[in-house]
Design an enzyme around this catalytic site. Structure first.
Site, PDB file in Angstrom:
ATOM      1  N   TYR A 143     -11.141  16.951 -18.179  1.00 59.60           N
ATOM      2  CA  TYR A 143     -11.854  15.675 -18.119  1.00 59.60           C
ATOM      3  C   TYR A 143     -12.992  15.824 -17.095  1.00 59.60           C
ATOM      4  CZ  TYR A 143     -12.701  10.803 -16.890  1.00 59.60           C
ATOM      5  OH  TYR A 143     -13.290   9.603 -16.625  1.00 59.60           O
ATOM      6  N   ARG A 188       0.828  -1.219   0.000  1.00 57.97           N
ATOM      7  CA  ARG A 188       0.000   0.000   0.000  1.00 57.97           C
ATOM      8  C   ARG A 188       0.855   1.260   0.000  1.00 57.97           C
ATOM      9  NH1 ARG A 188      -2.288   0.357   4.866  1.00 57.97           N
ATOM     10  NH2 ARG A 188      -1.534   2.436   5.360  1.00 57.97           N
ATOM     11  N   LYS A 245      -4.670   4.723 -20.151  1.00 61.68           N
ATOM     12  CA  LYS A 245      -4.757   5.035 -21.586  1.00 61.68           C
ATOM     13  C   LYS A 245      -3.470   4.600 -22.302  1.00 61.68           C
ATOM     14  CE  LYS A 245      -8.515   7.236 -20.252  1.00 61.68           C
ATOM     15  NZ  LYS A 245      -9.390   6.485 -19.392  1.00 61.68           N
TER      16      LYS A 245
HETATM   17  C1  LIG Z   1      -7.525  13.245 -19.519  1.00 56.98           C
HETATM   18  C2  LIG Z   1      -7.961  12.237 -18.490  1.00 56.98           C
HETATM   19  N1  LIG Z   1      -7.523  12.374 -17.236  1.00 56.98           N
HETATM   20  C3  LIG Z   1      -7.893  11.503 -16.268  1.00 56.98           C
HETATM   21  C4  LIG Z   1      -8.740  10.452 -16.532  1.00 56.98           C
HETATM   22  C5  LIG Z   1      -9.140   9.513 -15.428  1.00 56.98           C
HETATM   23  O1  LIG Z   1      -8.414   8.326 -15.570  1.00 56.98           O
HETATM   24  P1  LIG Z   1      -8.861   6.927 -14.936  1.00 56.98           P
HETATM   25  O2  LIG Z   1     -10.086   6.464 -15.654  1.00 56.98           O
HETATM   26  O3  LIG Z   1      -7.647   6.072 -15.138  1.00 56.98           O
HETATM   27  O4  LIG Z   1      -9.140   7.191 -13.494  1.00 56.98           O
HETATM   28  C6  LIG Z   1      -9.214  10.271 -17.833  1.00 56.98           C
HETATM   29  C7  LIG Z   1     -10.129   9.153 -18.142  1.00 56.98           C
HETATM   30  O5  LIG Z   1     -10.707   9.076 -19.188  1.00 56.98           O
HETATM   31  C8  LIG Z   1      -8.814  11.194 -18.842  1.00 56.98           C
HETATM   32  O6  LIG Z   1      -9.254  11.083 -20.106  1.00 56.98           O
END
Ligand SMILES: Cc1ncc(COP(=O)(O)O)c(C=O)c1O
Length: 395
Positions: free
Chosen positions: A109, A55, A206
């Site tokens: 986002y 952790r 991603k």
């Molecule tokens: C630009 C961006 N930041 C953060 C996130 C959040 O990532 P996660 O789904 O891995 O928590 C995303 C998810 O689509 C994203 O597109």
């Protein structure tokens, strides 16, 4: 960083992606470091060094992938977490306390926006959202309690590449830290710290992972900053499972090679879409028609793997387009080897009204494409058939 010395002084990004972070091997060692599933490690007293516990982010798999990310970003340190949102949330918690203030881009986002707009205020941290296209807006929004300036590069789904300097200068003026979510850019196309960013955040789900088979996040920055985020991770608990850390490291080894192809295919596809009847607009920073084309060409080493189109015929045409695809798959998320499409009006921007979305450059009919590693000609054939289906549906 890698224990293997670089013969030429500094290694290239592709070499670092393969080797950095991994321990040096001795004869008989596995070439691929094993997954260490152990939650805890033999330790009897402080004489044994720091306490190891998964952790805490110091499991061997977590450490080696974090080392790779730091080596790619050019930062002193990095930390991997259980998701991109985990990385964003723990970073913001580490950098703010009740009474503090954040200045953030309004192109964010959706969940990051919600965290800043709805959740952090419950903990006494307020955010002012600014239009990042207005260079003066950053510094105008500062208060004596501004601790963080936050932006995303490039933005989702309009792929805007805003100037970093005004946000950086505002952060310096306020003695605040500049935090950038560079998920869409990846360290292959952009190293934000070279532009004065203090903390780089990734949804490693991603491109870093790259195969749509894990959820992970990362933050990179100075040792002091990462120590602060690690403290929050220890307390709130979103550490990355060792199996996912191992898988993430496997993905990152091929990141530069994948990005080269994502960059190439997505630009070629965007150029082709411009001549397709039924497509009203193509959004791609590599096209001269994109509002930030010149800046993107200067700032980025590649325009990225994302492309967006706006279909004539609006929402019904976009629905028909997505339904007609046979190769590309309608699904949220991005950055994997397979091509995915999504409509922001159903996903990231579902909470906005059609007018608010239009204001942001996302009219109904907007389809975001995460261009995968398939052959360009196969993608063109699939998309051409889907545009025809969309046109038929709109009649
Ligand atoms: C630009 C961006 N930041 C953060 C996130 C959040 O990532 P996660 O789904 O891995 O928590 C995303 C998810 O689509 C994203 O597109």
């Amino acid at each position: 960083m890698s224990d293997r010395p670089a013969r030429n002084g500094t290694q290239g990004a592709a070499t670092r992606a393969v080797h950095a972070g991994q321990p040096a091997t001795r004869p008989g060692d596995p070439v691929v470091p094993p997954i260490v599933r152990s939650s805890t490690f033999h330790w009897s007293s402080p004489d044994d060094g720091g306490l190891l516990y998964s952790r805490y982010g110091n499991n061997p798999n977590q450490l080696s992938v974090a080392g790779k990310i730091a080596a790619l970003e050019g930062t002193e340190a990095a930390l991997v977490l259980a998701s991109g949102m985990g990385a964003t949330a723990m970073t913001l918690l580490a950098l703010t306390e009740a009474g503090d203030h954040v200045v953030a881009s309004r192109h964010l986002y959706g969940a990051t926006h919600a965290l800043l707009a709805d959740e952090l205020p419950r903990r006494g941290v307020a955010t002012t959202f600014v239009d990042p296209a207005d260079a003066g807006a950053w510094s105008a929004a500062l208060t004596p309690r501004t601790r963080v300036v936050f932006l995303e590069l490039p933005t989702n789904p309009t792929l805007r590449v805003f100037e970093i300097a005004p946000a950086r200068d505002a952060a310096r003026e306020a003695c605040a830290l500049l935090v950038a979510d560079a998920t869409f850019a990846t360290p292959v196309n952009l190293r934000p710290v070279e532009h004065g960013v203090d903390a780089v955040i990734h949804s490693a789900t991603k491109y870093l992972g790259g195969h749509s088979d894990l959820i992970a996040g990362a933050v990179a920055g100075t040792r002091a900053l990462i120590a602060g985020v690690t403290k929050m991770m220890k307390l709130y608990g979103p550490s990355l499972d060792p199996q996912a850390a191992w898988l993430l490291e496997r993905g990152i080894r091929s990141l530069p090679a994948r990005m080269e192809r994502h960059n190439r295919t997505s630009l070629a596809l965007a150029e082709w879409f411009q001549s397709v009847e039924g497509v009203a607009q193509v959004v791609h920073p590599g096209l001269p028609s994109h509002p930030d084309h010149e800046r993107a060409a200067e700032m980025l080493d590649g325009f990225g793997g994302m492309a967006s189109i706006v279909l004539e015929g609006g929402g019904p045409a976009a629905d028909a387009f997505c339904a007609a695809l046979e190769l590309a798959l309608p699904a949220p998320s991005l950055g994997g080897v397979e091509t995915l499409v999504s409509q922001p009006r159903y996903t990231s921007h579902v909470d906005l009204s059609p007018e608010e979305r239009s204001d942001l450059g996302i009219p109904d009919g907007f389809v975001r494409i995460s261009v995968g590693l398939e052959d360009l000609e196969d993608l063109k054939a699939d998309f051409a058939a889907a545009v025809e289906a969309a046109a038929a549906a709109a009649v």
